[in-house]
Design a protein around this motif. Structure first.
Motif, PDB file in Angstrom:
ATOM      1  N   THR A 160       0.855  -1.182   0.000  1.00 46.93           N
ATOM      2  CA  THR A 160       0.000   0.000   0.000  1.00 46.93           C
ATOM      3  C   THR A 160       0.891   1.233   0.000  1.00 46.93           C
ATOM      4  O   THR A 160       1.975   1.241   0.588  1.00 46.93           O
ATOM      5  CB  THR A 160      -0.958   0.059   1.210  1.00 46.93           C
ATOM      6  OG1 THR A 160      -0.226   0.389   2.400  1.00 46.93           O
ATOM      7  CG2 THR A 160      -1.694  -1.254   1.409  1.00 46.93           C
ATOM      8  N   ASP A 162       0.892   5.871  -1.055  1.00 50.90           N
ATOM      9  CA  ASP A 162       0.300   7.048  -1.695  1.00 50.90           C
ATOM     10  C   ASP A 162       1.321   7.541  -2.716  1.00 50.90           C
ATOM     11  O   ASP A 162       2.297   6.844  -3.024  1.00 50.90           O
ATOM     12  CB  ASP A 162      -0.093   8.118  -0.674  1.00 50.90           C
ATOM     13  CG  ASP A 162       1.072   8.568   0.200  1.00 50.90           C
ATOM     14  OD1 ASP A 162       2.250   8.372  -0.205  1.00 50.90           O
ATOM     15  OD2 ASP A 162       0.828   9.138   1.280  1.00 50.90           O
ATOM     16  N   TRP A 185      -2.442  -1.394  -3.446  1.00 48.47           N
ATOM     17  CA  TRP A 185      -3.341  -0.237  -3.382  1.00 48.47           C
ATOM     18  C   TRP A 185      -2.489   1.030  -3.375  1.00 48.47           C
ATOM     19  O   TRP A 185      -1.559   1.161  -2.577  1.00 48.47           O
ATOM     20  CB  TRP A 185      -4.193  -0.278  -2.113  1.00 48.47           C
ATOM     21  CG  TRP A 185      -5.258  -1.336  -2.132  1.00 48.47           C
ATOM     22  CD1 TRP A 185      -6.564  -1.194  -2.537  1.00 48.47           C
ATOM     23  CD2 TRP A 185      -5.122  -2.702  -1.714  1.00 48.47           C
ATOM     24  NE1 TRP A 185      -7.228  -2.381  -2.412  1.00 48.47           N
ATOM     25  CE2 TRP A 185      -6.371  -3.326  -1.912  1.00 48.47           C
ATOM     26  CE3 TRP A 185      -4.057  -3.458  -1.208  1.00 48.47           C
ATOM     27  CZ2 TRP A 185      -6.592  -4.663  -1.606  1.00 48.47           C
ATOM     28  CZ3 TRP A 185      -4.267  -4.801  -0.906  1.00 48.47           C
ATOM     29  CH2 TRP A 185      -5.525  -5.385  -1.104  1.00 48.47           C
ATOM     30  N   GLU A 187      -2.882   5.335  -3.461  1.00 52.60           N
ATOM     31  CA  GLU A 187      -3.688   6.560  -3.445  1.00 52.60           C
ATOM     32  C   GLU A 187      -2.988   7.642  -4.255  1.00 52.60           C
ATOM     33  O   GLU A 187      -1.807   7.922  -4.044  1.00 52.60           O
ATOM     34  CB  GLU A 187      -3.870   7.070  -2.010  1.00 52.60           C
ATOM     35  CG  GLU A 187      -4.841   6.283  -1.164  1.00 52.60           C
ATOM     36  CD  GLU A 187      -5.150   6.993   0.149  1.00 52.60           C
ATOM     37  OE1 GLU A 187      -5.418   8.215   0.110  1.00 52.60           O
ATOM     38  OE2 GLU A 187      -5.109   6.330   1.206  1.00 52.60           O
ATOM     39  N   HIS A 189      -3.912  11.708  -6.281  1.00 53.94           N
ATOM     40  CA  HIS A 189      -4.828  12.840  -6.180  1.00 53.94           C
ATOM     41  C   HIS A 189      -5.816  12.927  -7.332  1.00 53.94           C
ATOM     42  O   HIS A 189      -6.890  13.519  -7.197  1.00 53.94           O
ATOM     43  CB  HIS A 189      -4.021  14.146  -6.101  1.00 53.94           C
ATOM     44  CG  HIS A 189      -3.200  14.270  -4.855  1.00 53.94           C
ATOM     45  ND1 HIS A 189      -3.757  14.463  -3.609  1.00 53.94           N
ATOM     46  CD2 HIS A 189      -1.852  14.199  -4.656  1.00 53.94           C
ATOM     47  CE1 HIS A 189      -2.801  14.516  -2.704  1.00 53.94           C
ATOM     48  NE2 HIS A 189      -1.637  14.353  -3.315  1.00 53.94           N
ATOM     49  N   TRP A 207      -6.139   1.557  -7.894  1.00 55.79           N
ATOM     50  CA  TRP A 207      -5.848   2.984  -7.726  1.00 55.79           C
ATOM     51  C   TRP A 207      -6.995   3.633  -6.963  1.00 55.79           C
ATOM     52  O   TRP A 207      -8.168   3.487  -7.332  1.00 55.79           O
ATOM     53  CB  TRP A 207      -5.681   3.650  -9.089  1.00 55.79           C
ATOM     54  CG  TRP A 207      -4.496   3.138  -9.847  1.00 55.79           C
ATOM     55  CD1 TRP A 207      -4.486   2.135 -10.767  1.00 55.79           C
ATOM     56  CD2 TRP A 207      -3.148   3.599  -9.725  1.00 55.79           C
ATOM     57  NE1 TRP A 207      -3.208   1.935 -11.236  1.00 55.79           N
ATOM     58  CE2 TRP A 207      -2.366   2.824 -10.623  1.00 55.79           C
ATOM     59  CE3 TRP A 207      -2.524   4.593  -8.972  1.00 55.79           C
ATOM     60  CZ2 TRP A 207      -0.995   3.015 -10.771  1.00 55.79           C
ATOM     61  CZ3 TRP A 207      -1.156   4.779  -9.125  1.00 55.79           C
ATOM     62  CH2 TRP A 207      -0.409   4.006 -10.000  1.00 55.79           C
ATOM     63  N   LEU A 208      -6.667   4.320  -5.904  1.00 53.50           N
ATOM     64  CA  LEU A 208      -7.658   5.007  -5.080  1.00 53.50           C
ATOM     65  C   LEU A 208      -7.558   6.500  -5.356  1.00 53.50           C
ATOM     66  O   LEU A 208      -6.528   7.117  -5.086  1.00 53.50           O
ATOM     67  CB  LEU A 208      -7.410   4.714  -3.600  1.00 53.50           C
ATOM     68  CG  LEU A 208      -7.417   3.225  -3.222  1.00 53.50           C
ATOM     69  CD1 LEU A 208      -6.994   3.040  -1.777  1.00 53.50           C
ATOM     70  CD2 LEU A 208      -8.789   2.609  -3.462  1.00 53.50           C
ATOM     71  N   PRO A 210      -9.499  10.338  -4.974  1.00 50.08           N
ATOM     72  CA  PRO A 210     -10.544  11.051  -4.231  1.00 50.08           C
ATOM     73  C   PRO A 210     -11.770  11.339  -5.089  1.00 50.08           C
ATOM     74  O   PRO A 210     -11.659  11.787  -6.232  1.00 50.08           O
ATOM     75  CB  PRO A 210      -9.849  12.355  -3.814  1.00 50.08           C
ATOM     76  CG  PRO A 210      -8.403  12.029  -3.812  1.00 50.08           C
ATOM     77  CD  PRO A 210      -8.206  11.040  -4.915  1.00 50.08           C
ATOM     78  N   THR A 215     -15.341   8.039  -2.337  1.00 51.13           N
ATOM     79  CA  THR A 215     -13.970   7.909  -1.843  1.00 51.13           C
ATOM     80  C   THR A 215     -13.840   6.745  -0.865  1.00 51.13           C
ATOM     81  O   THR A 215     -14.608   6.627   0.097  1.00 51.13           O
ATOM     82  CB  THR A 215     -13.516   9.209  -1.154  1.00 51.13           C
ATOM     83  OG1 THR A 215     -13.428  10.237  -2.131  1.00 51.13           O
ATOM     84  CG2 THR A 215     -12.141   9.017  -0.514  1.00 51.13           C
ATOM     85  N   THR A 217     -10.822   4.968   1.474  1.00 50.51           N
ATOM     86  CA  THR A 217      -9.454   5.123   1.948  1.00 50.51           C
ATOM     87  C   THR A 217      -8.686   3.811   1.758  1.00 50.51           C
ATOM     88  O   THR A 217      -9.275   2.745   1.551  1.00 50.51           O
ATOM     89  CB  THR A 217      -9.424   5.507   3.425  1.00 50.51           C
ATOM     90  OG1 THR A 217      -9.927   4.412   4.209  1.00 50.51           O
ATOM     91  CG2 THR A 217     -10.278   6.757   3.689  1.00 50.51           C
ATOM     92  N   THR A 218      -7.378   3.923   1.862  1.00 51.03           N
ATOM     93  CA  THR A 218      -6.552   2.719   1.764  1.00 51.03           C
ATOM     94  C   THR A 218      -6.939   1.713   2.833  1.00 51.03           C
ATOM     95  O   THR A 218      -7.077   0.514   2.564  1.00 51.03           O
ATOM     96  CB  THR A 218      -5.066   3.089   1.899  1.00 51.03           C
ATOM     97  OG1 THR A 218      -4.693   3.958   0.839  1.00 51.03           O
ATOM     98  CG2 THR A 218      -4.193   1.846   1.864  1.00 51.03           C
ATOM     99  N   THR A 242      -2.166   6.849   8.129  1.00 51.52           N
ATOM    100  CA  THR A 242      -2.708   5.791   7.274  1.00 51.52           C
ATOM    101  C   THR A 242      -1.900   4.512   7.430  1.00 51.52           C
ATOM    102  O   THR A 242      -2.456   3.412   7.540  1.00 51.52           O
ATOM    103  CB  THR A 242      -2.705   6.237   5.799  1.00 51.52           C
ATOM    104  OG1 THR A 242      -3.552   7.367   5.653  1.00 51.52           O
ATOM    105  CG2 THR A 242      -3.185   5.119   4.886  1.00 51.52           C
TER     106      THR A 242
END
Length: 283
Positions: A160, A162, A185, A187, A189, A207-208, A210, A215, A217-218, A242
């Protein structure tokens, strides 16, 4: 420091490339890059940026074993600005050796009332061929600057991240053996900030992005995921809160052996790296 596992280098920008709207790739070179080493994976280095108006970074006496103490004793307005980054790639070739760093861009110019960009983002947005920075990098492939070390009995991998840890995820995926199951996973923008991630592993990448309506979250995504059977190894990186939440879920609720869960806070929401550097607090 000739026998030290990490050594200082001064390198220069060879070229830059906009990978996505929120990430710039910088290729660094110079005659000393040939001495650098990397384990691949999530190899960390220290980058030392010049202050505004300086042509190259002002560094401490790098021959001293206590160089970090010497660095902290220097005038913060003069000394190089030090940040930690992941090596995206280290290329050794017959014609030229190159160190590749991917920079996630954060903040703007502050004119709209938003968060102003930090010094690394300001530097990379203006970076041009010939610009010089310092690097504290390993000279041996086996070194203390990387954490992704799955045991031999690992059946599958969980990652995981970002955008700050995306370069590390990309490098890790490239090193996984063919067919290795991986659940990933990341995250980002914006949808435009997704990347093609090359791997020979059997990787399922989510891909997560916003979205006010949907939305996830991870932590929520991992909590509701159906994970493979077998013995896992987890690598969790990104924003500290996170990271802690995901780790607690994997160890406390999923029952993963805590020794097989490697976690790293790359940054802390609401706190600058300069504050962490000056106070000695962990991210």
């Amino acid at each position: 420091m000739t026998d030290a596992p990490f050594q200082f280098f001064v390198v220069e920008v060879l070229r830059t490339e906009r990978v996505t709207p929120a990430m710039i790739r910088v290729v660094l070179g110079g005659p000393t890059v040939s001495r650098m080493a990397s384990a691949g994976r999530d190899q960390r280095v220290k980058l030392l940026f010049p202050q505004a108006g300086q042509s190259e970074p002002v560094m401490p006496d790098t021959t001293r074993a206590d160089w970090y103490d010497a660095y902290r004793e220097m005038d913060p307005a003069v000394r190089a600005i030090m940040r930690t980054y992941t090596v995206r790639e280290l290329r050794h070739g017959p014609d030229e050796d190159e160190l590749v760093i991917d920079f996630a861009l954060h903040g703007g110019d502050g004119g709209d009332g938003g968060t102003p960009a930090g010094p690394a983002t300001r530097w990379v947005r203006a970076a041009a061929p010939g610009d010089r920075i310092g690097v504290l990098a390993p000279v041996h492939e086996e070194n203390a600057g990387y954490d992704f070390r799955p045991p031999e009995d690992t059946d599958w991998v969980l990652l995981t991240a970002d955008d700050s840890a995306l370069p590390a995820v990309a490098a890790i995926l490239e090193t996984l053996p063919p067919g290795m199951p991986a659940r990933v996973w990341v995250e980002v923008h914006d949808r435009a900030d997704r990347q093609e991630l090359a791997t020979k592993a059997d990787a399922e990448i989510t891909w997560l992005v916003p979205n006010p309506a949907t939305t996830v979250t991870t932590a929520e995504a991992v909590r509701t995921a159906e994970l493979p059977a077998g013995t896992p190894y987890a690598w969790i990186a990104g924003e500290s809160a996170t990271v802690r939440t995901v780790r607690r879920h994997l160890v406390g609720e999923r029952g993963l052996d805590r020794r097989r869960v490697k976690f790293s806070g790359y940054w802390r929401s609401g706190t600058s790296e300069d504050h962490l550097l000056n106070t000695g607090e962990p991210a």
